[in-house]
Design a protein around this motif. Structure first.
Motif, PDB file in Angstrom:
ATOM      1  N   LEU A   1       0.898  -1.222   0.062  1.00  0.00           N
ATOM      2  CA  LEU A   1       0.027  -0.016   0.083  1.00  0.00           C
ATOM      3  C   LEU A   1       0.827   1.281  -0.015  1.00  0.00           C
ATOM      4  O   LEU A   1       0.528   2.231  -0.766  1.00  0.00           O
ATOM      5  CB  LEU A   1      -0.979   0.066   1.160  1.00  0.00           C
TER       6      LEU A   1
ATOM      7  N   VAL B   1       0.724   4.161  -2.968  1.00  0.00           N
ATOM      8  CA  VAL B   1       0.463   5.626  -2.753  1.00  0.00           C
ATOM      9  C   VAL B   1       1.816   6.360  -3.365  1.00  0.00           C
ATOM     10  O   VAL B   1       1.438   7.407  -3.958  1.00  0.00           O
ATOM     11  CB  VAL B   1       0.490   5.899  -1.162  1.00  0.00           C
TER      12      VAL B   1
ATOM     13  N   THR C   1       1.777   6.338  -7.418  1.00  0.00           N
ATOM     14  CA  THR C   1       0.614   6.999  -7.863  1.00  0.00           C
ATOM     15  C   THR C   1       0.982   8.739  -7.919  1.00  0.00           C
ATOM     16  O   THR C   1       0.715   9.291  -8.903  1.00  0.00           O
ATOM     17  CB  THR C   1      -0.610   6.695  -7.219  1.00  0.00           C
TER      18      THR C   1
ATOM     19  N   GLN D   1     -10.219   3.365   1.989  1.00  0.00           N
ATOM     20  CA  GLN D   1     -10.396   4.941   2.163  1.00  0.00           C
ATOM     21  C   GLN D   1     -10.250   5.457   3.631  1.00  0.00           C
ATOM     22  O   GLN D   1      -9.571   6.574   3.634  1.00  0.00           O
ATOM     23  CB  GLN D   1     -12.015   5.076   2.005  1.00  0.00           C
TER      24      GLN D   1
ATOM     25  N   LEU E   1      -6.606   5.973   4.344  1.00  0.00           N
ATOM     26  CA  LEU E   1      -6.012   7.143   3.665  1.00  0.00           C
ATOM     27  C   LEU E   1      -6.559   8.446   4.499  1.00  0.00           C
ATOM     28  O   LEU E   1      -5.550   9.385   4.633  1.00  0.00           O
ATOM     29  CB  LEU E   1      -6.466   7.126   2.233  1.00  0.00           C
TER      30      LEU E   1
ATOM     31  N   ASN F   1     -10.763   1.150  -5.224  1.00  0.00           N
ATOM     32  CA  ASN F   1      -9.442   1.726  -4.575  1.00  0.00           C
ATOM     33  C   ASN F   1      -8.508   2.460  -5.399  1.00  0.00           C
ATOM     34  O   ASN F   1      -8.092   3.496  -5.089  1.00  0.00           O
ATOM     35  CB  ASN F   1      -8.785   0.361  -4.183  1.00  0.00           C
TER      36      ASN F   1
ATOM     37  N   ILE G   1      -7.660   6.701  -4.618  1.00  0.00           N
ATOM     38  CA  ILE G   1      -6.254   6.795  -4.401  1.00  0.00           C
ATOM     39  C   ILE G   1      -5.932   8.069  -5.090  1.00  0.00           C
ATOM     40  O   ILE G   1      -5.349   8.950  -4.852  1.00  0.00           O
ATOM     41  CB  ILE G   1      -5.322   5.835  -4.639  1.00  0.00           C
ATOM     42  N   ARG G   2      -6.464   8.118  -6.526  1.00  0.00           N
ATOM     43  CA  ARG G   2      -6.311   9.238  -7.489  1.00  0.00           C
ATOM     44  C   ARG G   2      -6.816  10.429  -6.649  1.00  0.00           C
ATOM     45  O   ARG G   2      -6.293  11.673  -6.786  1.00  0.00           O
ATOM     46  CB  ARG G   2      -6.811   8.943  -8.732  1.00  0.00           C
TER      47      ARG G   2
ATOM     48  N   TYR H   1      -7.317  11.198  -3.498  1.00  0.00           N
ATOM     49  CA  TYR H   1      -6.401  11.249  -2.363  1.00  0.00           C
ATOM     50  C   TYR H   1      -5.174  11.995  -2.789  1.00  0.00           C
ATOM     51  O   TYR H   1      -4.751  12.915  -2.348  1.00  0.00           O
ATOM     52  CB  TYR H   1      -6.025  10.160  -1.578  1.00  0.00           C
TER      53      TYR H   1
END
Length: 401
Positions: free
Chosen positions: A45, A49, A52, A102, A105, A359, A363-364, A366
């Motif tokens: 994970l 992060v 990305t 979620q 994050l 997911n 994350i995009r 975030y």
């Protein structure tokens, strides 16, 4: 020499933030068979992060980033067997529960913000908490997630966006067997609405949703259209009447703004007033309903004029400045959707497994928040590329709030 070698205090602070990351992500349940895993879940994970942020889109590019930056990544997470393959990355993201990912994050971001506040100690907490937070709820389709030839089963998500803070508070998948209204209802169970003003398009303007927001300590501003024809007509007729008789004489507060943007002239007019007595029987069915509003947008470009008139039901008092900001801020979520498509190629992504799509989409969102918090004068695309080239900049984006 890295940035830590010359600054022991910074290294200590960074290590503390790394501990926070792992504490927050420990709440994500590992769906793999115990004893048969090669790579720690938190390490995967963390890699996702970081990659990305650093301009990697999808599992294959994440694996490539990891192999190029293994030494840097190993300072923050354990990679005893090297970087996981793109198949492993994709499989793990398709198995972990989106709501847990979620929450991890969001908790991590909250902890980073709290550390920053404690260090700076410049905010008047009481004053800040007294101000309502605007949250726009809107839907977006992951257009590349279809699996049939007609492209009709692409996955659709509803998300909550805190516009001023630039943070996605949560997202929910729209089940093809239900609809967006059900997804909004589920999303409201996920987020804390206390002290917020929730803005929703007409599809979300439902009595049950109004009741849930009001019961849980929030407020709402609903766009009212023809899905509630009697209410829409009543609000429209009232504002047509008060425009003829005089706004002030009928207790209507109004505001007008004029501006120029992207070669077009924009004139915006906002009006809001308490619910009139003749409408009470109708609006009493909506929990907390207090005011009605009107927003008129006149846009002129290349000699052509376009006018749009919208009507609203509010649970807030008739404050025209607050109303105008909330209505205008709602469209910031559309800007965020544009960023997802242009900067992260969200619509082009062919990730189709439901959990993986959810997911990666979140994350995009975030990472968009992290990129926007950096105030340097670069585009979001440029910031992502720089993060891939410069690990000091990547660390700043990941561990500063």
């Amino acid at each position: 020499m890295n940035s830590f070698d010359s600054c022991p205090a910074m290294e200590t602070a960074m290590l503390s933030q790394i501990d926070v990351f792992h504490d927050c992500f420990d709440q994500v349940e590992d769906p793999r068979v115990p004893g048969r895993t090669t790579h720690p879940l938190n390490s995967i994970l963390f890699l996702v992060v970081a990659a990305t942020i650093a301009d990697a889109d999808g599992p294959e590019e994440i694996e490539c980033f990891g192999n190029e930056r293994l030494d840097w990544l190993s300072r923050f997470a354990d990679f005893p067997h090297g970087i996981p393959s793109h198949d492993t990355i994709g499989r793990v993201l398709s198995l972990i529960k989106p709501e847990q990912f979620q929450q991890a994050l969001l908790d991590w971001h909250t902890q980073l913000c709290q550390q920053y506040r404690d260090a700076e100690d410049k905010l008047d907490r009481d004053e800040e908490q007294s101000l309502p937070i605007h949250v726009a709820i809107d839907g977006k389709t992951a257009r590349g997630s279809y699996t049939n030839a007609e492209k009709s089963n692409a996955i659709h998500f509803v998300s909550a966006w805190a516009s001023k803070h630039g943070v996605t508070l949560g997202q929910t998948e729209v089940d093809s067997k239900t609809n967006e209204i059900t997804a909004i209802d589920e999303l409201l169970d996920f987020i804390d609405v206390r002290g917020t003003i929730i803005t929703l398009d007409a599809i979300g303007a439902q009595k049950s949703i109004a009741e849930k927001i009001h019961r849980n300590g929030g407020d709402y501003i609903f766009a009212i259209k023809d899905n509630h024809p009697k209410l829409a007509n009543a609000i429209r007729e009232h504002f047509e009447l008060v425009h003829e008789e005089g706004l002030k004489a009928n207790g209507v507060k109004s505001k007008k703004t004029v501006g120029k943007k992207s070669g077009r002239q924009e004139e915006r007019f906002y009006a809001v007033c308490p619910i009139p007595p003749e409408m009470k029987a109708m609006t009493d069915l909506w929990a907390g309903a207090t005011s009605i509003g009107q927003a008129i947008t006149q846009t002129e470009r290349n000699g052509e004029c376009h006018v749009e008139v919208r009507y609203f039901l509010l649970s807030r008092p008739a404050r025209v400045g607050e109303f105008a900001i909330s209505v205008r801020s709602h469209w910031s979520v559309e800007s965020m959707h544009w960023v997802l498509d242009v900067v992260f190629h969200d619509d082009a992504s062919r990730i189709r497994t439901k959990n993986a799509t959810a997911n990666f989409t979140f994350i995009r969102r975030y990472v968009t928040t992290l990129l926007k918090q950096d105030t340097t004068k670069r585009s979001l695309k440029q910031k992502r590329k720089k993060a891939g080239w410069n690990t000091d900049f990547l660390e700043k984006l990941m561990f500063s709030a």
